[in-house]
Enzyme design. Structure first.
Site, PDB file in Angstrom:
ATOM      1  N   TRP A 195      -3.721   5.996   3.145  1.00 19.16           N
ATOM      2  CA  TRP A 195      -5.106   5.513   3.296  1.00 19.16           C
ATOM      3  C   TRP A 195      -5.791   6.254   4.428  1.00 19.16           C
ATOM      4  CZ3 TRP A 195      -2.529   2.600  -0.049  1.00 19.16           C
ATOM      5  CH2 TRP A 195      -3.247   1.791  -0.946  1.00 19.16           C
ATOM      6  N   GLU A 254       0.096  -7.318   9.086  1.00 14.90           N
ATOM      7  CA  GLU A 254      -1.186  -6.729   8.702  1.00 14.90           C
ATOM      8  C   GLU A 254      -2.337  -7.487   9.380  1.00 14.90           C
ATOM      9  OE1 GLU A 254      -1.762  -7.042   4.509  1.00 14.90           O
ATOM     10  OE2 GLU A 254      -3.475  -5.680   4.451  1.00 14.90           O
ATOM     11  N   ARG A 259      -6.202 -13.221  -0.711  1.00 11.69           N
ATOM     12  CA  ARG A 259      -6.825 -12.049  -1.336  1.00 11.69           C
ATOM     13  C   ARG A 259      -8.201 -12.409  -1.900  1.00 11.69           C
ATOM     14  NH1 ARG A 259      -5.120  -7.184  -0.143  1.00 11.69           N
ATOM     15  NH2 ARG A 259      -5.939  -6.490  -2.131  1.00 11.69           N
ATOM     16  N   TYR A 286       0.466   0.453  -7.573  1.00 10.04           N
ATOM     17  CA  TYR A 286      -0.745   0.035  -6.854  1.00 10.04           C
ATOM     18  C   TYR A 286      -1.897   0.032  -7.845  1.00 10.04           C
ATOM     19  CZ  TYR A 286      -4.655  -0.308  -3.644  1.00 10.04           C
ATOM     20  OH  TYR A 286      -5.795  -0.739  -3.008  1.00 10.04           O
ATOM     21  N   GLN A 334     -13.696   6.102   3.726  1.00  9.11           N
ATOM     22  CA  GLN A 334     -13.476   5.017   4.685  1.00  9.11           C
ATOM     23  C   GLN A 334     -14.049   5.458   6.039  1.00  9.11           C
ATOM     24  OE1 GLN A 334      -9.278   3.897   4.660  1.00  9.11           O
ATOM     25  NE2 GLN A 334      -9.795   1.891   3.833  1.00  9.11           N
ATOM     26  N   ASP A 365     -12.782  -5.004   3.813  1.00  2.00           N
ATOM     27  CA  ASP A 365     -13.091  -5.162   2.404  1.00  2.00           C
ATOM     28  C   ASP A 365     -13.816  -6.435   1.983  1.00  2.00           C
ATOM     29  OD1 ASP A 365     -11.481  -3.041   2.757  1.00  2.00           O
ATOM     30  OD2 ASP A 365     -10.080  -3.508   1.169  1.00  2.00           O
ATOM     31  N   TYR A 418       0.848  -1.212   0.000  1.00  2.00           N
ATOM     32  CA  TYR A 418       0.000   0.000   0.000  1.00  2.00           C
ATOM     33  C   TYR A 418       0.876   1.252   0.000  1.00  2.00           C
ATOM     34  CZ  TYR A 418      -3.216  -3.609   1.710  1.00  2.00           C
ATOM     35  OH  TYR A 418      -3.949  -4.750   1.861  1.00  2.00           O
ATOM     36  N   TRP A 424     -10.203 -10.627   5.764  1.00  2.00           N
ATOM     37  CA  TRP A 424     -11.396 -10.242   6.529  1.00  2.00           C
ATOM     38  C   TRP A 424     -12.441 -11.353   6.629  1.00  2.00           C
ATOM     39  CZ3 TRP A 424     -10.852  -6.224   9.550  1.00  2.00           C
ATOM     40  CH2 TRP A 424      -9.980  -5.198   9.172  1.00  2.00           C
ATOM     41  N   GLY A 457     -13.602  -0.580   5.049  1.00  2.00           N
ATOM     42  CA  GLY A 457     -12.300  -0.922   5.615  1.00  2.00           C
ATOM     43  C   GLY A 457     -12.188  -2.422   5.880  1.00  2.00           C
TER      44      GLY A 457
HETATM   45  C1  9WN Z   1      -8.263  -1.288  -0.461  1.00  2.00           C
HETATM   46  C2  9WN Z   1      -4.722  -0.133   3.622  1.00  2.00           C
HETATM   47  C3  9WN Z   1      -6.073  -0.778   3.349  1.00  2.00           C
HETATM   48  C4  9WN Z   1      -6.982  -0.759   4.610  1.00  2.00           C
HETATM   49  C5  9WN Z   1      -8.199  -1.629   4.431  1.00  2.00           C
HETATM   50  C6  9WN Z   1      -7.765  -3.019   3.976  1.00  2.00           C
HETATM   51  C7  9WN Z   1      -6.960  -2.915   2.682  1.00  2.00           C
HETATM   52  C8  9WN Z   1      -7.206  -2.068   0.325  1.00  2.00           C
HETATM   53  C9  9WN Z   1      -6.844  -3.317  -0.469  1.00  2.00           C
HETATM   54  O1  9WN Z   1      -5.826  -2.120   2.924  1.00  2.00           O
HETATM   55  O2  9WN Z   1      -7.757  -2.366   1.649  1.00  2.00           O
HETATM   56  O3  9WN Z   1      -8.563  -0.096   0.173  1.00  2.00           O
HETATM   57  O4  9WN Z   1      -6.136  -3.144  -1.484  1.00  2.00           O
HETATM   58  O5  9WN Z   1      -7.257  -4.408  -0.118  1.00  2.00           O
HETATM   59  O6  9WN Z   1      -8.865  -3.877   3.832  1.00  2.00           O
HETATM   60  O7  9WN Z   1      -8.921  -1.681   5.658  1.00  2.00           O
HETATM   61  O8  9WN Z   1      -7.376   0.545   4.888  1.00  2.00           O
HETATM   62  O9  9WN Z   1      -4.149  -0.678   4.768  1.00  2.00           O
END
Ligand code: 9WN
Length: 459
Positions: free
Chosen positions: A44, A421, A221, A94, A119, A186, A40, A378, A184
């Protein structure tokens, strides 16, 4: 499985503190913190709130800078984007990146600077926590932090007004999310029923390359079908100019999440305090918190199972899935005592089996459900941020013993497995991205908590 009798001792605390501070330091990028360098590489929204809470202990200047960077990207309608793109990061690093979202320019912000989703609005809670920490260091610090709060206050209010206004799709006083990413949480089973009605255009995956599978394990994923639905929802919202009018008829996913809305109400309660510092009227916030809390109690509670669930606004039905988001209304201090007791019963049941049974924090999904998945995003793994929220809820309702057990379980897990994570719900093994910012940030907050003399129990 973690050993619940293993106390967190002073050496472990020092290790955890130092490693957490190191993660936050190494994830700082110019004017914000990335959740994870590899997976990431932008900013965010709700991550920034959790991160600021931790930064308050080790680098308050960065805590305020992080929140300001996020709110500098706020849209004119008040929405705070779920990702603020870093122009120094390449488009290909990304997906879906700036080009896919194609957000308009506004104010002094260039086009393609952010996404158009939101979010959970945890930022008022975070800002209040950063302020409280600074104020405990004396008048000069309180004064400086008060200036930061004064800058943030109207922006936090605009965010609340967007969510309680344009996003009240049902008219029942709750904010709707228009994409699972807005929750959040997802890939939570909480969205499965509503998502089954969302068309899955698999050709989108031919046109656009998933990048998450290059940097993370496919077994963790979302599936391709889910991903095609995610992309289709973005395309529809984007092509409608990110407008929120008549969502129920124009958009295939319109859902009220108990966690999102509990955070929305908690934000109003934080704004009551912030208004007091900046000289604004706290009453409007107290009243809005009361209205949202009542709507959660009335519309998202299923009396038959005594659980909170997400509601599909298009069909007006509650999701059958029992997920971690159903425990979050505990954050509301005004929640009727019998609903709070129902949440606690669910939390300590074999479904979420809190530390007493497993030694581990709560998993993201019901352990007894047939679709409980120990690895997938999740759908079973343990996440520190939602457990941190759950612990706050326990404290709000006087469940001090349970809150302390949960605090110790979180610290033990992160100390043993690292700042991952998320974590395997049976073994506690760290999975997903290592050196993950909110896990580190919240570890600092858990360690700093002196409300229970934890170190007196050191081995
Ligand atoms: C999409 C960054 C984010 C968190 C989310 C988590 C994940 C992103 C993804 O990562 O989401 O926004 O690419 O899966 O689910 O809670 O904010 O850490």
């Amino acid at each position: 499985m973690s050993d619940p009798t293993l106390a967190v001792n002073t050496d472990m605390s020092a290790d955890l503190w130092n490693s957490a501070a190191h993660v936050l330091d190494s994830n700082w990028s110019h004017d914000h913190t990335v959740p994870s360098r590899r997976l990431y590489p932008h900013q965010w929204s709700w991550d920034a709130a959790f991160i600021a809470i931790g930064l308050a202990y080790v680098n308050p200047t960065r805590a305020w800078r992080d929140l300001r960077s996020l709110f500098e990207a706020q849209w004119p309608d008040g929405r705070v984007p779920h990702i603020v793109f870093d122009p120094r990061t390449a488009e290909g690093d990304y997906f879906p990146g700036p080009g896919f979202w194609d957000a308009p320019a506004y104010g002094n912000r260039p086009a393609r600077g952010s996404t158009g989703l939101v979010q959970p609005p945890l930022h008022a809670v975070a800002a209040w926590e950063v302020y409280r920490r600074a104020a405990s260091h004396g008048t000069a610090c309180a004064h400086e932090a008060g200036e930061q709060l004064a800058w943030l206050y109207p922006r936090l209010v605009a965010q609340q007004e967007y969510l309680t206004g344009r996003r009240d799709a049902s008219g029942d006083g709750l904010a709707s999310i228009v994409h699972p990413w807005e929750s959040g949480l997802d890939n939570s089973p909480s969205w499965d029923a509503a998502m089954s009605a969302v068309p899955a255009d698999m050709t989108l995956l031919d046109r656009y390359q998933r990048r998450d599978l290059e940097v993370a394990d496919a077994a963790h994923r979302p599936t391709d079908t889910d991903y095609a639905r995610y992309l289709g929802l973005v395309v529809n919202y984007r092509d409608g100019g990110y407008a929120d009018t008549d969502l129920v008829h124009r958009h295939a996913f319109v859902v009220e999440c108990p966690s999102f809305n509990s955070i929305l109400a908690a934000a109003e309660l934080a704004l009551v305090h912030i208004a007091g510092v900046v000289g604004a009227d706290p009453e409007v916030h107290r009243e809005r918190a009361r209205r949202i809390s009542t709507a959660i109690s009335e519309h998202l509670f299923d009396p038959a199972t005594r659980t909170f669930r997400s509601r599909d606004v298009r069909t007006r039905t509650l999701s059958p899935a029992r997920c971690i988001n159903g425990l979050m209304p505990l954050l509301l201090p005004g929640l009727p005592a019998e609903q709070a007791a129902a949440i606690m019963a669910e939390a300590v049941s074999p479904r979420f089996g809190l530390p007493e049974q497993t030694g581990l924090p709560a998993p993201s999904h019901d352990r007894t459900a047939p679709d409980f998945d120990t690895l997938r995003y999740w759908r079973g793994p343990i996440w520190i941020n939602v457990n941190w929220l759950l612990r706050r809820g326990m404290l709000a309702h006087g469940y001090h013993g349970e809150a302390e057990d949960l605090r110790m379980a979180m610290m033990r897990l992160v100390h043993q497995s690292g700042h991952f994570e998320y974590f395997h719900p049976d073994t506690g093994e760290g999975i997903g991205a290592p050196a993950f910012s909110w896990t580190a940030a919240l570890s600092l907050d858990l360690l700093a908590d002196r409300s229970v003399p934890a170190y007196a129990r050191a081995a």
